[in-house]
Design a protein around this motif. Structure first.
Motif, mmCIF file in Angstrom:
data_model
loop_
_atom_site.group_PDB
_atom_site.id
_atom_site.type_symbol
_atom_site.label_atom_id
_atom_site.label_comp_id
_atom_site.label_asym_id
_atom_site.label_seq_id
_atom_site.Cartn_x
_atom_site.Cartn_y
_atom_site.Cartn_z
ATOM 1 N N PHE A 11 19.760 31.560 6.907
ATOM 2 C CA PHE A 11 20.521 32.785 6.713
ATOM 3 C C PHE A 11 19.770 33.715 5.770
ATOM 4 O O PHE A 11 19.336 33.316 4.703
ATOM 5 N N VAL A 12 19.609 34.981 6.172
ATOM 6 C CA VAL A 12 18.927 36.001 5.379
ATOM 7 C C VAL A 12 19.875 37.172 5.182
ATOM 8 O O VAL A 12 20.442 37.683 6.150
ATOM 9 N N LEU A 13 20.074 37.577 3.918
ATOM 10 C CA LEU A 13 20.896 38.759 3.641
ATOM 11 C C LEU A 13 20.057 40.010 3.907
ATOM 12 O O LEU A 13 18.959 40.134 3.368
ATOM 13 N N PRO A 14 20.560 40.941 4.731
ATOM 14 C CA PRO A 14 19.772 42.141 5.017
ATOM 15 C C PRO A 14 19.612 43.019 3.773
ATOM 16 O O PRO A 14 20.517 43.097 2.945
ATOM 17 N N CYS A 15 18.462 43.639 3.645
ATOM 18 C CA CYS A 15 18.105 44.548 2.538
ATOM 19 C C CYS A 15 17.931 43.826 1.203
ATOM 20 O O CYS A 15 17.511 44.441 0.238
ATOM 21 N N PHE B 258 26.433 40.688 0.643
ATOM 22 C CA PHE B 258 27.249 39.676 1.290
ATOM 23 C C PHE B 258 28.565 40.280 1.800
ATOM 24 O O PHE B 258 29.018 39.950 2.904
ATOM 25 N N CYS B 259 29.168 41.178 1.028
ATOM 26 C CA CYS B 259 30.393 41.862 1.480
ATOM 27 C C CYS B 259 30.117 42.736 2.698
ATOM 28 O O CYS B 259 30.929 42.806 3.621
ATOM 29 N N LEU B 260 28.970 43.397 2.703
ATOM 30 C CA LEU B 260 28.584 44.225 3.848
ATOM 31 C C LEU B 260 28.409 43.374 5.103
ATOM 32 O O LEU B 260 28.797 43.776 6.194
ATOM 33 N N VAL B 261 27.870 42.176 4.945
ATOM 34 C CA VAL B 261 27.719 41.261 6.084
ATOM 35 C C VAL B 261 29.090 40.818 6.586
ATOM 36 O O VAL B 261 29.322 40.745 7.796
ATOM 37 N N LEU B 262 30.016 40.534 5.676
ATOM 38 C CA LEU B 262 31.356 40.108 6.086
ATOM 39 C C LEU B 262 32.113 41.219 6.801
ATOM 40 O O LEU B 262 32.867 40.948 7.754
ATOM 41 N N VAL B 263 31.931 42.473 6.385
ATOM 42 C CA VAL B 263 32.619 43.592 7.026
ATOM 43 C C VAL B 263 32.115 43.792 8.458
ATOM 44 O O VAL B 263 32.891 44.060 9.367
ATOM 45 N N ILE C 60 22.707 39.943 -9.136
ATOM 46 C CA ILE C 60 23.949 39.313 -8.688
ATOM 47 C C ILE C 60 24.867 40.343 -8.019
ATOM 48 O O ILE C 60 25.442 40.077 -6.958
ATOM 49 N N LEU C 61 24.982 41.533 -8.606
ATOM 50 C CA LEU C 61 25.825 42.579 -8.013
ATOM 51 C C LEU C 61 25.293 43.025 -6.650
ATOM 52 O O LEU C 61 26.076 43.214 -5.709
ATOM 53 N N LEU C 62 23.984 43.209 -6.530
ATOM 54 C CA LEU C 62 23.410 43.604 -5.241
ATOM 55 C C LEU C 62 23.602 42.519 -4.182
ATOM 56 O O LEU C 62 23.867 42.822 -3.014
ATOM 57 N N THR C 63 23.491 41.272 -4.577
ATOM 58 C CA THR C 63 23.693 40.170 -3.630
ATOM 59 C C THR C 63 25.141 40.112 -3.166
ATOM 60 O O THR C 63 25.411 39.920 -1.977
ATOM 61 N N ILE C 64 26.078 40.292 -4.081
ATOM 62 C CA ILE C 64 27.506 40.305 -3.706
ATOM 63 C C ILE C 64 27.809 41.480 -2.787
ATOM 64 O O ILE C 64 28.532 41.342 -1.799
ATOM 65 N N LEU C 65 27.234 42.645 -3.080
ATOM 66 C CA LEU C 65 27.441 43.819 -2.241
ATOM 67 C C LEU C 65 26.888 43.598 -0.832
ATOM 68 O O LEU C 65 27.546 43.933 0.163
ATOM 69 N N LEU D 288 30.751 41.539 10.459
ATOM 70 C CA LEU D 288 30.453 40.155 10.813
ATOM 71 C C LEU D 288 29.953 39.916 12.235
ATOM 72 O O LEU D 288 28.909 39.301 12.395
ATOM 73 N N PRO D 289 30.578 40.366 13.275
ATOM 74 C CA PRO D 289 30.038 39.996 14.592
ATOM 75 C C PRO D 289 28.646 40.580 14.845
ATOM 76 O O PRO D 289 27.802 39.944 15.466
ATOM 77 N N PHE D 290 28.402 41.780 14.341
ATOM 78 C CA PHE D 290 27.115 42.431 14.593
ATOM 79 C C PHE D 290 26.027 41.978 13.614
ATOM 80 O O PHE D 290 24.852 42.051 13.926
ATOM 81 N N SER D 291 26.435 41.528 12.453
ATOM 82 C CA SER D 291 25.451 41.160 11.432
ATOM 83 C C SER D 291 24.773 39.826 11.716
ATOM 84 O O SER D 291 23.733 39.537 11.135
ATOM 85 N N PHE D 292 25.344 39.007 12.603
ATOM 86 C CA PHE D 292 24.695 37.741 12.927
ATOM 87 C C PHE D 292 23.318 37.945 13.545
ATOM 88 O O PHE D 292 22.419 37.136 13.343
ATOM 89 N N CYS D 293 23.154 39.022 14.298
ATOM 90 C CA CYS D 293 21.853 39.305 14.919
ATOM 91 C C CYS D 293 20.778 39.571 13.873
ATOM 92 O O CYS D 293 19.608 39.296 14.093
ATOM 93 N N VAL D 294 21.177 40.120 12.729
ATOM 94 C CA VAL D 294 20.231 40.479 11.676
ATOM 95 C C VAL D 294 20.076 39.361 10.647
ATOM 96 O O VAL D 294 19.006 39.199 10.068
ATOM 97 N N CYS D 295 21.120 38.572 10.430
ATOM 98 C CA CYS D 295 21.144 37.614 9.324
ATOM 99 C C CYS D 295 20.614 36.227 9.668
ATOM 100 O O CYS D 295 20.061 35.554 8.814
#
Length: 176
Positions: free
Chosen positions: A111-115, A67-72, A60-65, A74-81
């Motif tokens: 939607f895929v969370l990176p890492c 997800f926060c990294l994706v939000l930070v 749960i902690l890794l998933t939240i981390l 955000l515009p660039f993470s759409f290509c990966v997620c």
């Protein structure tokens, strides 16, 4: 793990039978009628049953981390997620190595969370391949050359990815 009880056999006139898609259903002919029977089916995580242990605090902690990294970013993470699956494909998604609830995704966007998440695309189209010709000796000592064509189609992408390492290679080995 529970075992469901075996369903009763039912008689269906032979002209009304249709093709069955479940790997547990079998048909056989009995006195001019087709008998449909179902083998016992085991409930597993693939059937939509929740895991009693749950994901765990570390997961749960890794998933939240992530997800926060994706939000930070955000515009660039759409290509990966954001991933796309075609109409004839399904994606089986794993979160930290465990099968994600909901089974296979697709067709469309997901939607895929990176890492954290990894996925495998499975093609649902019918695949055909030739079996190389083999020479067989019959009972009356005549050499006969036999060749074949094999067709297969994946009906359950989750089971195809989790139960067999490479289902395509396994099918080719069975045919040879």
């Amino acid at each position: 793990m529970k075992v469901e009880s075996m369903e009763e056999e039912e008689l269906v006139p032979a002209r009304e039978t249709t093709s069955l898609r479940s790997p547990y259903n079998h048909e056989r002919l009995y006195r001019g009628h087709t008998v449909k029977s179902q083998l016992p089916k085991f409930n597993t995580i693939y059937d939509g049953i929740k895991d009693p242990e749950g994901p765990g605090i570390c997961s749960i902690l890794l998933t939240i981390l992530a997800f926060c990294l994706v939000l930070v970013t955000l515009p660039f993470s759409f290509c990966v997620c954001i991933k796309v699956v075609q109409e004839y494909e399904r994606a089986v998604i794993f979160r930290l190595g465990r099968l994600r609830q909901g089974g296979a995704e697709g067709p469309g966007l997901f939607f895929v969370l990176p890492c954290i998440d990894s996925y495998k695309k499975v093609d649902l189209r019918t695949v055909s391949f030739d079996v190389p010709p083999q020479e067989v000796l019959s009972r009356d000592s005549v050499t006969v050359s036999v060749d074949a064509v094999v067709y297969y189609r994946v009906s359950n992408p989750t089971m195809a990815t989790n139960n067999i390492e490479d289902y395509s290679h396994s099918t080719r080995l069975l045919a040879a």
